[in-house]
Write a protein that holds these residues in place. Structure first.
Motif, PDB file in Angstrom:
ATOM      1  N   LEU A 195      -4.674  -1.459  -0.329  1.00 31.62           N
ATOM      2  CA  LEU A 195      -6.080  -1.404   0.047  1.00 31.62           C
ATOM      3  C   LEU A 195      -6.991  -1.852  -1.085  1.00 31.62           C
ATOM      4  CD1 LEU A 195      -5.981   2.096   1.798  1.00 31.62           C
ATOM      5  CD2 LEU A 195      -5.994  -0.133   2.914  1.00 31.62           C
ATOM      6  N   SER A 236       0.827  -1.199   0.000  1.00 32.20           N
ATOM      7  CA  SER A 236       0.000   0.000   0.000  1.00 32.20           C
ATOM      8  C   SER A 236       0.866   1.257   0.000  1.00 32.20           C
ATOM      9  CB  SER A 236      -0.908   0.008   1.238  1.00 32.20           C
ATOM     10  OG  SER A 236      -1.612   1.233   1.332  1.00 32.20           O
ATOM     11  N   LYS A 266      -8.722   4.645  -1.264  1.00 27.64           N
ATOM     12  CA  LYS A 266      -9.137   4.484   0.119  1.00 27.64           C
ATOM     13  C   LYS A 266     -10.644   4.270   0.183  1.00 27.64           C
ATOM     14  CE  LYS A 266      -5.652   7.107   2.708  1.00 27.64           C
ATOM     15  NZ  LYS A 266      -5.445   8.274   3.607  1.00 27.64           N
ATOM     16  N   SER A 267     -11.116   3.901   1.360  1.00 24.90           N
ATOM     17  CA  SER A 267     -12.547   3.691   1.552  1.00 24.90           C
ATOM     18  C   SER A 267     -13.311   4.977   1.246  1.00 24.90           C
ATOM     19  CB  SER A 267     -12.810   3.250   2.995  1.00 24.90           C
ATOM     20  OG  SER A 267     -14.187   3.131   3.244  1.00 24.90           O
ATOM     21  N   ASP A 291       0.071   8.738   3.826  1.00 21.59           N
ATOM     22  CA  ASP A 291      -0.473   8.509   2.493  1.00 21.59           C
ATOM     23  C   ASP A 291       0.519   9.098   1.490  1.00 21.59           C
ATOM     24  OD1 ASP A 291      -1.845   8.365   0.125  1.00 21.59           O
ATOM     25  OD2 ASP A 291      -3.682   9.319   0.862  1.00 21.59           O
ATOM     26  N   ARG A 331      -0.957   4.074   0.475  1.00 22.75           N
ATOM     27  CA  ARG A 331      -1.924   4.971   1.101  1.00 22.75           C
ATOM     28  C   ARG A 331      -2.002   4.833   2.617  1.00 22.75           C
ATOM     29  NH1 ARG A 331      -5.813   6.683  -2.456  1.00 22.75           N
ATOM     30  NH2 ARG A 331      -5.746   8.455  -1.037  1.00 22.75           N
ATOM     31  N   ASN A 332      -1.359   3.811   3.166  1.00 20.42           N
ATOM     32  CA  ASN A 332      -1.536   3.547   4.602  1.00 20.42           C
ATOM     33  C   ASN A 332      -0.260   2.985   5.222  1.00 20.42           C
ATOM     34  OD1 ASN A 332      -2.960   3.309   7.062  1.00 20.42           O
ATOM     35  ND2 ASN A 332      -3.437   1.171   6.643  1.00 20.42           N
TER      36      ASN A 332
END
Length: 257
Positions: free
Chosen positions: A165, A120, A183-184, A137, A122-123
């Motif tokens: 993710l 990832s 992302k979510s 991120d 992003r995380n």
């Protein structure tokens, strides 16, 4: 930067008293001066160490203290120790690396060979004393040039790169077609923006090929659905892991009389 074992300190006094000495912080975190005695600067910043040394040296050199001192002190760093950082997870070369003490997460990841394609961006998590102190991120840096959370690493930190993710494909009439991570609750519009936005020849129609989540599939129905939305709808439609977004192009045409 917090001082620790192996750091070299240069302490200078000038004014009424002239002195310049070099000390190396021991494994126990202390230095020794013949006149002042045993001192413990470990865990202090340079500013904190300077205040500490002014007070301690002031017991011997009284002209350092008071409202109108005639002797002044300066503390600087000579040689720096390396710090050991644990890089774990989806990296090309996970392991423990000795790195420069002023290294940040980004420079540390480069030394560890970079993030693997399964990792990832992003995380990325930084753990310190068993607790997550920050999550980074890298899209903010790679796409926007923002480095506000590119924190400085400390000795024995653990940098964790989890599995990515999601995997979203964006192609056709965008500036940078490719595979992106969402992302979510990020939308189709967010992913198109990550891909550099639409080209001038893009139409207002976006095709979406979506894999139906396994818990929503029926025995007889297809596992994939294909549909189209208008570009204006892209701001409100969340993407789903595995989506393929196709920004259609305007067909070539010519006017004839």
């Amino acid at each position: 930067y917090l001082l620790g074992p192996g750091d070299e300190l240069i302490i200078s006094l000038w004014g009424e008293t002239q002195l310049r000495k070099t000390y190396t912080i021991s494994r126990e975190g202390s230095i020794y001066d013949d006149k002042v005695g045993l001192l413990n600067p470990m865990g202090k910043s340079i500013k904190e160490a300077e205040k500490y040394f002014r007070k301690q040296f002031g017991r011997i050199y009284a002209t350092l203290l008071g409202s109108n001192p005639s002797t002044f002190i300066d503390v600087s760093i000579g040689k720096l120790r390396s710090i050991n950082i644990n890089f774990v997870g989806e990296l090309n070369f996970p392991g423990v690396f000795p790195i420069h003490p002023f290294s940040t997460v980004l420079t540390g990841l480069i030394q560890a060979g970079g993030v693997d394609t399964t990792g990832s961006l992003r995380n990325i998590q930084i753990k310190r004393n068993g607790k997550i102190v920050s999550s980074i991120d890298l899209y903010n840096y790679l796409l926007k040039g923002e480095i506000s959370k590119n924190i400085q690493l400390q000795d024995q930190d653990v940098v964790v790169v989890p599995v990515r993710l999601s995997t979203i494909t964006v192609d056709s009439s965008v500036v940078r077609p490719g595979i992106y991570e969402a992302k979510s609750n990020e939308t189709v519009k967010n992913l198109i923006d990550y891909a550099g936005g639409i080209k001038p020849n893009a139409s207002s129609t976006i095709g979406i090929i979506r894999i139906i989540p396994i818990n929503e599939r029926t025995a007889l129905g297809p596992p994939i659905t294909n549909y189209y939305i208008n570009y204006n709808e892209s701001k409100s439609l969340p993407v789903v892991d595995g989506d393929k977004l196709t920004v259609r192009s305007i067909f070539n045409y010519s006017n004839s009389t």
